[in-house]
Scaffold this motif. Sequence first.
Motif, PDB file in Angstrom:
ATOM      1  N   TYR A 152      31.296 -28.261  75.182  1.00 62.38           N
ATOM      2  CA  TYR A 152      32.248 -28.399  74.078  1.00 62.38           C
ATOM      3  C   TYR A 152      33.037 -27.090  73.944  1.00 62.38           C
ATOM      4  O   TYR A 152      32.463 -26.007  73.868  1.00 62.38           O
ATOM      5  N   GLU A 153      34.364 -27.216  73.901  1.00 67.87           N
ATOM      6  CA  GLU A 153      35.233 -26.036  73.897  1.00 67.87           C
ATOM      7  C   GLU A 153      35.918 -25.849  72.540  1.00 67.87           C
ATOM      8  O   GLU A 153      36.818 -26.632  72.196  1.00 67.87           O
ATOM      9  N   PRO A 154      35.555 -24.819  71.786  1.00 67.29           N
ATOM     10  CA  PRO A 154      36.349 -24.494  70.597  1.00 67.29           C
ATOM     11  C   PRO A 154      37.748 -24.044  71.042  1.00 67.29           C
ATOM     12  O   PRO A 154      37.879 -23.228  71.961  1.00 67.29           O
ATOM     13  N   ALA A 185      33.260 -20.630  76.322  1.00 67.36           N
ATOM     14  CA  ALA A 185      33.896 -19.416  75.803  1.00 67.36           C
ATOM     15  C   ALA A 185      35.216 -19.228  76.544  1.00 67.36           C
ATOM     16  O   ALA A 185      35.244 -18.775  77.690  1.00 67.36           O
ATOM     17  N   ASP A 186      36.321 -19.647  75.917  1.00 65.52           N
ATOM     18  CA  ASP A 186      37.647 -19.515  76.521  1.00 65.52           C
ATOM     19  C   ASP A 186      38.287 -18.247  75.947  1.00 65.52           C
ATOM     20  O   ASP A 186      38.559 -18.168  74.752  1.00 65.52           O
ATOM     21  N   LEU A 187      38.484 -17.269  76.815  1.00 71.02           N
ATOM     22  CA  LEU A 187      38.904 -15.949  76.335  1.00 71.02           C
ATOM     23  C   LEU A 187      40.304 -15.962  75.721  1.00 71.02           C
ATOM     24  O   LEU A 187      40.621 -15.117  74.886  1.00 71.02           O
ATOM     25  N   PHE A 188      41.145 -16.928  76.112  1.00 71.49           N
ATOM     26  CA  PHE A 188      42.467 -17.040  75.494  1.00 71.49           C
ATOM     27  C   PHE A 188      42.342 -17.533  74.052  1.00 71.49           C
ATOM     28  O   PHE A 188      42.904 -16.944  73.125  1.00 71.49           O
ATOM     29  N   HIS A 189      41.575 -18.610  73.841  1.00 79.71           N
ATOM     30  CA  HIS A 189      41.382 -19.102  72.473  1.00 79.71           C
ATOM     31  C   HIS A 189      40.657 -18.053  71.622  1.00 79.71           C
ATOM     32  O   HIS A 189      40.992 -17.844  70.460  1.00 79.71           O
ATOM     33  N   MET A 190      39.677 -17.408  72.227  1.00 79.82           N
ATOM     34  CA  MET A 190      38.887 -16.409  71.490  1.00 79.82           C
ATOM     35  C   MET A 190      39.747 -15.218  71.080  1.00 79.82           C
ATOM     36  O   MET A 190      39.558 -14.632  70.013  1.00 79.82           O
ATOM     37  N   VAL A 211      32.779 -20.481  81.066  1.00 79.83           N
ATOM     38  CA  VAL A 211      33.738 -19.486  80.574  1.00 79.83           C
ATOM     39  C   VAL A 211      35.107 -19.752  81.193  1.00 79.83           C
ATOM     40  O   VAL A 211      35.202 -20.011  82.400  1.00 79.83           O
ATOM     41  N   HIS A 212      36.148 -19.739  80.358  1.00 78.99           N
ATOM     42  CA  HIS A 212      37.526 -19.784  80.871  1.00 78.99           C
ATOM     43  C   HIS A 212      38.117 -18.391  80.792  1.00 78.99           C
ATOM     44  O   HIS A 212      38.146 -17.764  79.730  1.00 78.99           O
ATOM     45  N   LEU A 213      38.606 -17.945  81.935  1.00 74.95           N
ATOM     46  CA  LEU A 213      39.108 -16.579  82.068  1.00 74.95           C
ATOM     47  C   LEU A 213      40.642 -16.577  82.040  1.00 74.95           C
ATOM     48  O   LEU A 213      41.287 -17.174  82.900  1.00 74.95           O
ATOM     49  N   ASN A 217      47.778 -13.241  76.918  1.00 72.60           N
ATOM     50  CA  ASN A 217      48.994 -14.046  76.999  1.00 72.60           C
ATOM     51  C   ASN A 217      48.821 -15.272  77.901  1.00 72.60           C
ATOM     52  O   ASN A 217      49.784 -15.925  78.264  1.00 72.60           O
ATOM     53  N   ARG A 218      47.598 -15.543  78.249  1.00 74.32           N
ATOM     54  CA  ARG A 218      47.203 -16.649  79.118  1.00 74.32           C
ATOM     55  C   ARG A 218      47.662 -16.477  80.566  1.00 74.32           C
ATOM     56  O   ARG A 218      47.634 -17.418  81.355  1.00 74.32           O
ATOM     57  N   ARG A 219      48.106 -15.272  80.882  1.00 74.72           N
ATOM     58  CA  ARG A 219      48.317 -14.975  82.300  1.00 74.72           C
ATOM     59  C   ARG A 219      46.956 -14.601  82.895  1.00 74.72           C
ATOM     60  O   ARG A 219      45.979 -14.426  82.166  1.00 74.72           O
ATOM     61  N   ALA A 246      39.023 -19.285  86.140  1.00 72.23           N
ATOM     62  CA  ALA A 246      40.381 -18.878  85.781  1.00 72.23           C
ATOM     63  C   ALA A 246      41.187 -20.074  85.299  1.00 72.23           C
ATOM     64  O   ALA A 246      41.548 -20.958  86.085  1.00 72.23           O
ATOM     65  N   GLU A 247      41.428 -20.116  83.986  1.00 75.29           N
ATOM     66  CA  GLU A 247      42.292 -21.142  83.406  1.00 75.29           C
ATOM     67  C   GLU A 247      43.473 -20.382  82.803  1.00 75.29           C
ATOM     68  O   GLU A 247      43.513 -20.088  81.613  1.00 75.29           O
ATOM     69  N   ALA A 248      44.404 -20.048  83.665  1.00 78.99           N
ATOM     70  CA  ALA A 248      45.516 -19.178  83.274  1.00 78.99           C
ATOM     71  C   ALA A 248      46.794 -19.718  83.900  1.00 78.99           C
ATOM     72  O   ALA A 248      46.754 -20.503  84.858  1.00 78.99           O
TER      73      ALA A 248
END
Length: 271
Positions: A152-154, A185-190, A211-213, A217-219, A246-248
């Motif tokens: 589950y992704e916040p 843990a998506d670092l962009f949302h976080m 983890v989404h890296l 700026n989502r780059r 890497a979700e960038a």
Amino acid sequence: MIQSCVTIALVPQIKSGPWIFWEDLESSMAQAASLGFDAIELFTAEASSIDTSHLEKLLAQYSLKLAAVGSGAGKVIQGLTLTDPNHVIRSQAISFIQSMMDFGAHFGAVTIIGSMQGNAMPDRREESLTHLQEALEYLGAHAEQLGVPLIYEPLNRYETNLFNTLGAGRTFLEGLSTRHIQLLADLFHMNIEEVDIAQSIRENGSWIGHVHLADSNRRPMGMGHTSMKEIAEALIQVDYQGAISAEAFPWPNPLGAAKQTMLAFNQHFEK
Ligand SMILES: [Mn+2]
């Protein structure tokens, strides 16, 4: 062992999204493998979009694992969410995610619930949370049967009003009876929502399953102002053992973004 992972999206409708690769599956996998990635995360239109044995063959050929499967196409293409007011749509959303889980579990890959969580209805939040709870209990039980956790992704506040931080997501998951759902843990949302990203990872570490890296700026990581050093230290400190995917945005282009990701990964995580 933490695995380096890169996203491959094969859904034309979401081409403007934050995915590193979005062309052909095999050439994307070839590039990922040549850069040294351990694994891939796939976004497909539906579970049957890729033939299982074909994917098995490609994964073996390029020595890659399938780490995760995204379910966002269920919303983007079919308009399905787990919190839709219409129960028929909710049950179609559950079936869609379940079929993705069956596909992913064949490879030991987790399935991610991101945009398919939907949004709470205005002034009817409790009812929406009940819908989410019912769906997650059912899918959590399915995850237990498959032996692969559900993720589950916040998301940040501009994408959902359900839960925006790891802490809020964790509190909700703690209230469920299933213990087979973990957090993403998506670092962009976080970067948008957390008071302190590293601290949140330390506090919720045992709940993090993926983890989404991406940078602020989502780059790709290293192309924004996120302080990755302390985040990486926190992930190591909580003994995170999953994929860092890497979700960038493919900036400046898919190959450049993949290279930059690998550079950042190698800088922060010893192989
Ligand atoms: Mn994400």
